[in-house]
Design a protein around this motif. Structure first.
Motif, mmCIF file in Angstrom:
data_model
loop_
_atom_site.group_PDB
_atom_site.id
_atom_site.type_symbol
_atom_site.label_atom_id
_atom_site.label_comp_id
_atom_site.label_asym_id
_atom_site.label_seq_id
_atom_site.Cartn_x
_atom_site.Cartn_y
_atom_site.Cartn_z
ATOM 1 N N PHE A 189 46.873 50.490 49.522
ATOM 2 C CA PHE A 189 46.318 50.696 48.185
ATOM 3 C C PHE A 189 44.876 50.211 48.232
ATOM 4 C CE2 PHE A 189 50.816 50.691 47.133
ATOM 5 C CZ PHE A 189 50.895 51.692 46.171
ATOM 6 N N GLY A 190 43.961 51.040 47.724
ATOM 7 C CA GLY A 190 42.536 50.797 47.898
ATOM 8 C C GLY A 190 41.955 49.766 46.957
ATOM 9 N N HIS A 191 40.705 49.482 47.202
ATOM 10 C CA HIS A 191 39.992 48.388 46.547
ATOM 11 C C HIS A 191 39.949 48.533 45.028
ATOM 12 C CE1 HIS A 191 38.660 49.181 50.629
ATOM 13 N NE2 HIS A 191 38.424 47.891 50.751
ATOM 14 N N GLN A 192 39.787 49.782 44.555
ATOM 15 C CA GLN A 192 39.663 49.969 43.102
ATOM 16 C C GLN A 192 40.971 49.676 42.375
ATOM 17 O OE1 GLN A 192 39.364 52.254 45.526
ATOM 18 N NE2 GLN A 192 39.447 54.325 44.730
ATOM 19 N N ARG A 193 42.081 49.600 43.107
ATOM 20 C CA ARG A 193 43.359 49.210 42.506
ATOM 21 C C ARG A 193 43.295 47.774 41.987
ATOM 22 N NH1 ARG A 193 47.809 52.267 40.963
ATOM 23 N NH2 ARG A 193 49.769 51.361 41.607
ATOM 24 N N PHE A 194 42.458 46.956 42.607
ATOM 25 C CA PHE A 194 42.399 45.538 42.303
ATOM 26 C C PHE A 194 41.084 45.124 41.640
ATOM 27 C CE2 PHE A 194 44.574 46.462 46.302
ATOM 28 C CZ PHE A 194 45.848 46.018 46.021
ATOM 29 N N THR A 196 36.710 44.975 42.842
ATOM 30 C CA THR A 196 35.977 44.255 43.886
ATOM 31 C C THR A 196 34.973 43.276 43.272
ATOM 32 O OG1 THR A 196 34.492 46.173 44.049
ATOM 33 C CG2 THR A 196 36.211 45.961 45.718
ATOM 34 N N ILE A 197 34.354 43.665 42.152
ATOM 35 C CA ILE A 197 33.447 42.740 41.462
ATOM 36 C C ILE A 197 34.229 41.521 40.970
ATOM 37 C CG2 ILE A 197 31.905 42.434 39.474
ATOM 38 C CD1 ILE A 197 30.737 44.266 41.564
ATOM 39 N N ARG A 198 35.409 41.771 40.392
ATOM 40 C CA ARG A 198 36.267 40.688 39.884
ATOM 41 C C ARG A 198 37.722 41.063 40.220
ATOM 42 N NH1 ARG A 198 37.922 38.017 34.556
ATOM 43 N NH2 ARG A 198 38.224 40.095 33.722
ATOM 44 N N PRO A 199 38.144 40.798 41.464
ATOM 45 C CA PRO A 199 39.459 41.285 41.922
ATOM 46 C C PRO A 199 40.621 40.442 41.410
ATOM 47 C CG PRO A 199 38.366 40.088 43.678
ATOM 48 C CD PRO A 199 37.401 40.116 42.526
ATOM 49 N N ILE A 200 40.935 40.636 40.131
ATOM 50 C CA ILE A 200 41.961 39.792 39.518
ATOM 51 C C ILE A 200 43.130 40.590 38.947
ATOM 52 C CG2 ILE A 200 40.453 37.837 38.960
ATOM 53 C CD1 ILE A 200 41.189 39.984 36.089
ATOM 54 N N THR A 201 43.077 41.914 39.036
ATOM 55 C CA THR A 201 44.111 42.746 38.406
ATOM 56 C C THR A 201 45.500 42.376 38.912
ATOM 57 O OG1 THR A 201 42.471 44.516 38.353
ATOM 58 C CG2 THR A 201 44.723 45.124 37.836
ATOM 59 N N HIS A 202 45.648 42.238 40.238
ATOM 60 C CA HIS A 202 46.955 41.919 40.809
ATOM 61 C C HIS A 202 47.375 40.487 40.508
ATOM 62 C CE1 HIS A 202 43.996 40.546 43.674
ATOM 63 N NE2 HIS A 202 44.896 39.951 44.426
ATOM 64 N N ILE A 203 46.396 39.591 40.317
ATOM 65 C CA ILE A 203 46.727 38.195 39.995
ATOM 66 C C ILE A 203 47.290 38.111 38.574
ATOM 67 C CG2 ILE A 203 45.819 35.847 39.776
ATOM 68 C CD1 ILE A 203 43.647 36.687 41.822
ATOM 69 N N LEU A 286 50.913 47.860 32.383
ATOM 70 C CA LEU A 286 51.668 48.326 33.546
ATOM 71 C C LEU A 286 50.786 48.327 34.793
ATOM 72 C CD1 LEU A 286 54.235 49.465 34.787
ATOM 73 C CD2 LEU A 286 53.523 51.750 34.022
ATOM 74 N N LEU A 287 49.496 48.617 34.607
ATOM 75 C CA LEU A 287 48.558 48.633 35.732
ATOM 76 C C LEU A 287 48.469 47.259 36.394
ATOM 77 C CD1 LEU A 287 46.574 50.712 37.049
ATOM 78 C CD2 LEU A 287 44.795 49.678 35.667
ATOM 79 N N PHE A 288 48.527 46.196 35.612
ATOM 80 C CA PHE A 288 48.513 44.841 36.174
ATOM 81 C C PHE A 288 49.690 44.644 37.131
ATOM 82 C CE2 PHE A 288 46.363 43.396 32.011
ATOM 83 C CZ PHE A 288 45.099 43.464 32.573
ATOM 84 N N SER A 294 51.149 46.647 44.549
ATOM 85 C CA SER A 294 50.262 47.203 45.570
ATOM 86 C C SER A 294 49.837 46.130 46.569
ATOM 87 C CB SER A 294 49.015 47.820 44.915
ATOM 88 O OG SER A 294 49.376 48.806 43.978
ATOM 89 N N PHE A 295 49.544 44.937 46.062
ATOM 90 C CA PHE A 295 49.196 43.811 46.933
ATOM 91 C C PHE A 295 50.348 43.504 47.888
ATOM 92 C CE2 PHE A 295 49.946 39.222 47.453
ATOM 93 C CZ PHE A 295 48.871 38.891 48.269
ATOM 94 N N LEU A 296 51.559 43.465 47.365
ATOM 95 C CA LEU A 296 52.723 43.172 48.208
ATOM 96 C C LEU A 296 52.909 44.249 49.274
ATOM 97 C CD1 LEU A 296 55.223 42.032 45.419
ATOM 98 C CD2 LEU A 296 54.015 40.555 47.040
ATOM 99 N N PHE A 297 52.708 45.501 48.902
ATOM 100 C CA PHE A 297 52.811 46.598 49.872
ATOM 101 C C PHE A 297 51.767 46.432 50.971
ATOM 102 C CE2 PHE A 297 51.588 50.663 51.606
ATOM 103 C CZ PHE A 297 52.794 51.309 51.828
ATOM 104 N N ASN A 298 50.528 46.144 50.579
ATOM 105 C CA ASN A 298 49.463 45.948 51.567
ATOM 106 C C ASN A 298 49.794 44.814 52.529
ATOM 107 O OD1 ASN A 298 48.052 48.016 50.359
ATOM 108 N ND2 ASN A 298 46.387 46.742 49.578
ATOM 109 N N GLU A 299 50.351 43.732 51.989
ATOM 110 C CA GLU A 299 50.743 42.601 52.827
ATOM 111 C C GLU A 299 51.791 43.026 53.864
ATOM 112 O OE1 GLU A 299 50.010 39.282 53.086
ATOM 113 O OE2 GLU A 299 48.378 39.284 51.627
#
Length: 446
Positions: A189-194, A196-203, A286-288, A294-299
């Motif tokens: 899952f790419g960078h815009q999913r999370f 990059t300026i403030r990568p906190i969506t998954h958190i 839901l996007l959060f 997505s983070f878990l999948f990438n891991e």
């Protein structure tokens, strides 16, 4: 190749597939440097400069009747959810009457389909100072969703490349050969999913899944970034220190619209963090959670690659997509399934963790269990009773993304233009990171 980029590691991308050095350079210096055009499964294509005559054949085959007005939305330098909000406001309708097949990049020039429920358009509309254009196509009988989406065609210009013509050409050809030998790229899952300026969506998503709604809200409101304006950074930090929602509401700028929506609620209901989250659009909530999945999948995918387990071949206990059906790999069917993978008639799949997930067995299953234990998660955590609209059942995703119809041109000014097609849910930036090997994601335009 191990990844030394700390930001990408925070997003679960710990590894590169290719070992060749990258081009460097920058993308998205201008929105026109990153063009996205959407393809639907029924053959319709959303072009940046649409020729509405292309749809005549589709209109002749199917009567132009239905409750939904299908249009092409061309947007520039604006994210999809914000565009939908502006469109709903301009037409004085609820956002719930708008449907799309997929999200598109924000700092880009993109074309995609959008359907309006019970609203007929006869002429194109220009909105938001020309940054959004709506072109009516025809009437259809149902709203759009992700099942309509085939994929996207990308035209990307990489600027500020320091390499000479021949060296750049050699680097590109070497990387493309490595990708071809494997059959694609890791389907991260790419960078815009999370962000990059403030990568906190998954958190934020993680805290929602763990039912820590206070931390979810305060992370969204108060987590600052080096790349934000100093006054914004200071305002966020002060809010975290004081929890003075009233003052934050006064000093947060109007363009932080979602933050201000939450702050208004918290001024009147200081401890109602669930209520503050529910003031946000349901799509965003839901996007959060999806970002955390997505983070878990990438891991999981990173761990598999780092362990030198192939992503273009199945092992016992893996899951495989075969003719859109999921098949568990066993000692009985492993040879047959790997022949089909080699012939591009099947593909390795990894789970997207949710409350109905089916985990792998074997080595991959051990990877999945290890990551769930590390995160302190159970599958049931992804059913969020107090916020069911943010719950996610999970699913599966191919481990490998095929990059199709790749073409590149080195221009006289040493800019390089790539054209390529990706199936739905695959990210252009994941291909470009292999090509560029950026040292600083933000400065490189990611």
């Amino acid at each position: 190749m191990n990844n030394k980029n700390n930001l990408e590691k925070q997003l679960g991308m710990h590894v590169f597939l290719t070992s060749s050095k990258g081009l460097g350079g920058k993308i998205k210096l201008y929105p026109e440097d990153f063009i996205v055009e959407e393809y639907l499964t029924n053959g319709l294509i959303a072009y940046i400069h649409p020729d509405l005559n292309q749809f005549q054949n589709f209109q002749n085959k199917n009567e132009n009747k239905g409750s939904y007005q299908l249009c092409i939305m061309v947007k520039r330098n604006i994210d999809t959810l914000t565009a939908l909000k502006y469109i709903a406001k301009a037409f004085k309708i609820s956002e719930k009457r708008l449907s799309i097949a997929g999200l598109k990049d924000s700092k880009a020039l993109t074309a995609q389909f959008i359907a309006f429920k019970k609203l007929k358009l006869k002429q194109p509309k220009v909105l938001f100072n020309g940054e959004i254009k709506i072109f009516p196509v025809k009437l259809i009988n149902e709203p759009l969703n992700s099942s309509f989406l085939l994929g996207n065609n990308f035209t990307v210009r990489i600027r500020n490349i320091d390499l000479k013509f021949n060296e750049a050409k050699e680097v590109i050809e070497s990387i493309l050969k490595e990708i071809k030998d494997v059959g694609g790229i890791p389907n991260f899952f790419g960078h815009q999913r999370f962000g990059t300026i403030r990568p906190i969506t998954h958190i934020v998503g993680k805290y929602i899944v763990k039912r820590n709604f206070e931390k979810a809200v305060l992370t969204y409101l108060g987590s600052s970034s080096f790349y934000e304006k100093p006054e914004i950074k200071k305002a966020r930090e002060e809010l975290l220190e004081t929890l003075n929602f009233k003052k934050a509401l006064q000093i947060f700028p109007d363009y932080l619209e979602y933050e201000k929506i939450m702050l208004k609620h918290l001024v009147n209901h200081p401890n109602d963090y669930i209520g503050a989250l529910k003031r946000l659009p349901s799509r965003l909530r839901l996007l959060f959670v999806n970002a955390y999945q997505s983070f878990l999948f990438n891991e999981m995918l990173s761990k598999r690659i780092l362990m030198k387990i192939p992503i273009n071949k199945a092992l016992e206990g893996d899951w495989v997509f075969e003719n859109s059906k999921l098949v568990k790999v066993s000692h009985i069917n492993i040879n047959e399934l790997n022949k089909k993978i080699e012939g591009e008639k099947a593909s390795l799949a990894l789970p997207i963790i949710g409350y109905q997930s089916k985990l792998s067995n074997g080595i991959q299953g051990e990877i999945e269990k290890e990551i769930l234990e590390k995160e302190g998660l159970t599958l049931r955590d992804f059913y969020i009773g107090v916020m069911p609209e943010a719950s996610s059942a999970g699913g599966f995703r191919t481990a490998l993304a095929k990059v199709k119809n790749i073409k590149f041109e080195i221009e006289e000014n040493k800019n390089i233009v790539f054209k390529f097609f990706l199936d739905k849910s695959c990210y252009a930036t994941v291909f470009l990171r292999e090509i560029m090997k950026p040292k600083n994601l933000v400065e490189a335009g990611f």
